[in-house]
Scaffold this motif. Structure first.
Motif, PDB file in Angstrom:
ATOM      1  N   LEU A 374       0.812 -24.824 -17.037  1.00 46.54           N
ATOM      2  CA  LEU A 374       0.472 -26.080 -16.437  1.00 46.54           C
ATOM      3  C   LEU A 374       1.997 -26.663 -16.294  1.00 46.54           C
ATOM      4  N   HIS A 375       2.074 -27.736 -15.934  1.00 46.68           N
ATOM      5  CA  HIS A 375       3.609 -28.422 -15.776  1.00 46.68           C
ATOM      6  C   HIS A 375       2.820 -29.900 -15.356  1.00 46.68           C
ATOM      7  N   GLY A 376       4.039 -31.011 -15.793  1.00 44.07           N
ATOM      8  CA  GLY A 376       3.878 -31.606 -14.897  1.00 44.07           C
ATOM      9  C   GLY A 376       3.820 -32.682 -13.700  1.00 44.07           C
ATOM     10  N   ALA A 377       3.167 -33.360 -13.748  1.00 43.27           N
ATOM     11  CA  ALA A 377       2.791 -33.612 -12.899  1.00 43.27           C
ATOM     12  C   ALA A 377       2.443 -35.636 -12.664  1.00 43.27           C
ATOM     13  N   THR A 378       2.718 -36.184 -11.643  1.00 45.14           N
ATOM     14  CA  THR A 378       2.120 -37.441 -11.543  1.00 45.14           C
ATOM     15  C   THR A 378       0.876 -37.779 -11.021  1.00 45.14           C
ATOM     16  N   ILE A 379      -0.531 -37.984 -12.029  1.00 46.51           N
ATOM     17  CA  ILE A 379      -1.795 -38.036 -11.528  1.00 46.51           C
ATOM     18  C   ILE A 379      -2.451 -39.132 -11.043  1.00 46.51           C
ATOM     19  N   GLU A 380      -2.415 -39.331  -9.962  1.00 41.39           N
ATOM     20  CA  GLU A 380      -3.591 -40.160  -8.547  1.00 41.39           C
ATOM     21  C   GLU A 380      -4.618 -40.807  -9.523  1.00 41.39           C
TER      22      GLU A 380
END
Ligand SMILES: O=C(O)C1=C[C@@H](OP(=O)(O)O)[C@@H](O)[C@H](O)C1
Ligand SMILES: C=C(OP(=O)(O)O)C(=O)O
Length: 428
Positions: A374-380
């Motif tokens: 897993l990697h970081g992301a901007t979560i909607e």
């Protein structure tokens, strides 16, 4: 937007606000009771505030000035016609429950909500209420809010609730049925989703003095005539809200005690603890509360979450950190919540690099130990509190998780971010 800071370990004791489901049921029972009730430990949030405002508009005096104990002055089932439309935001529970409460009144009631609420079905409830001679329509003919109810009191007698994907229709009918002109009976068609919420409704009704006869399987009910008795009522901490703290312990291998969700509980969502135990977590019950300790290695599981949909996003996030495959069955009803939660969870997990499959009523997560893929992301967050809170948990392990529109937690857990960050600072 809020960026979640990863932690090395967790060792914390937390409390959660009162149960949203118990608060809303207790508010309605107390509002319909004869005399004044005191509700201890209620949830003060956007949803419960919509419910209180609606009850006030219907002539019930609610004093919520003391956050730890609300006083509700019941009207014995007399419901006034409000001056204007009752707006309930995206509060599915209150929209379904108050439609039936309005049917007890005399006059015209308009029930509206936000854009999403106007896509959340209510037709089975409308049809069942018609069986009790209630004049209720979906204004635009979609079978969803807004609704108009011409109240003339509830006739009672027999009615049928057609199959539907929400237990709230059934809870709604049960809550008002004691106030019918003649004793009410109810037959329920098809599969009943989210059953523990029906058990909760029956338990709250019994606590306020009305005992319903229920067939095993909840497909038939006989509801005696009567009035709720005002009382002092203690509300358990919210199990769905606690799930994010349990999940935090699970994925970090840490230890978190939630002090105010009892076991046994009136809330079906506590069943998540058993699923987390199957994934390898340790669960201990002490005087301090329920302590969950995450293992070195989490294992994927296969579960039916038809009964406890609200914690399915929580489990899905945990599953992304578990070795092997997790299959979550029977969750088609996630698609009619604050957003299409099945699709939202799949989309956002994929954004973080997880391998996830979406089916009409199932989610399959191919997890990797400690979420190594897993990697970081901007979560909607889709304006959905449960998406925001469950993905915040992922950020405790994966750097760079950013939660957008984080204020949406106000629906059920206004100070979630404070409590979440306190859990991590307390652990250092
Ligand atoms: O009765 C209740 O308090 C609730 C029932 C559940 O809805 P469904 O029965 O629509 O699944 C749940 O998702 C909701 O958050 C609260
Ligand atoms: C589905 C939920 O609530 P409601 O149906 O009351 O909007 C929820 O809180 O997850």
């Amino acid at each position: 937007m809020i960026t979640i800071t990863p932690v090395h370990t967790l060792n914390a004791v937390v409390t959660v606000p009162g149960s949203k489901s118990l608060t809303q049921r207790a508010l309605i029972a107390a509002a319909l009771a004869d005399g004044s009730s005191r509700l201890h430990g209620p949830l003060a949030s956007e949803d419960t505030s919509f419910t209180i405002q609606a009850l006030r508009a219907m002539g019930v005096s609610c004093d919520d000035s003391d956050p730890v104990c609300w006083q509700i002055h019941g009207n014995g089932g007399r419901i006034n016609e409000p001056d204007s439309a009752i707006f309930l935001g995206n509060n599915g529970t209150a929209t379904r429950f108050l439609t039936s409460v309005a049917a007890l009144g005399h006059g015209c009631f308009h029930i509206t909500g936000n854009e999403r609420m106007a896509q959340r079905p209510i037709l089975p409830l409308i049809e069942a209420l018609r069986g009790w001679q209630v004049d209720v329509v979906s204004d635009n003919g979609t079978g969803c809010p807004p609704l108009t109810i011409i109240g003339r009191g509830l006739a009672g007698g027999h009615t049928v609730l057609p199959e539907g994907e929400s237990s709230q229709y059934l809870s709604s009918l049960l809550l008002v049925a004691p106030y019918a002109a003649i004793p009410a009976t109810l037959e329920v068609r098809g599969e009943i989703f989210s059953k523990p919420y029906v058990a909760m409704t029956l338990a709250v009704m019994a606590d306020f003095g009305i005992r319903v006869e229920a067939a095993p399987g909840f497909n038939a009910f006989r509801i005696p005539q009567g009035r709720y008795q005002a009382r002092t009522y203690a509300i358990e901490g919210d199990a769905s809200g606690a799930s994010y703290f349990w999940a935090a312990a699970a994925i970090t291998g840490g230890r978190v005690t939630v002090a105010n969700v009892p076991i046994p509980s009136m809330q079906g969502d506590t069943k998540l603890l058993a699923y987390l135990a199957r994934m390898g977590c340790w669960i201990d019950q002490t005087d301090a509360g329920i302590t969950i300790t995450g293992p070195e290695v989490l294992e994927g599981i296969e579960v039916d979450m038809g009964d406890i949909p609200d914690v399915a996003p929580t489990l899905a996030v945990v599953a992304a950190f578990a070795q092997g495959t997790t299959i979550i069955h029977n969750i088609a009803h996630l698609r009619i919540k604050e957003c299409d939660r099945l699709s939202a969870v799949v989309t956002e997990l994929r954004k973080m690099g997880a391998e996830v499959e979406e089916e009409p009523a199932r989610m399959i997560i191919h997890g990797r130990q400690r979420g190594d893929n897993l990697h970081g992301a901007t979560i909607e967050t889709y304006d959905d509190h449960r998406i925001a809170m469950s993905f915040a948990v992922a950020g405790l392990r994966v750097p760079g998780v950013i939660i957008s529109n984080e204020q949406c937690v106000a629906k059920s857990f206004p100070d979630f971010w404070e409590r979440f960050s306190r859990m991590t600072t307390e652990s250092q």
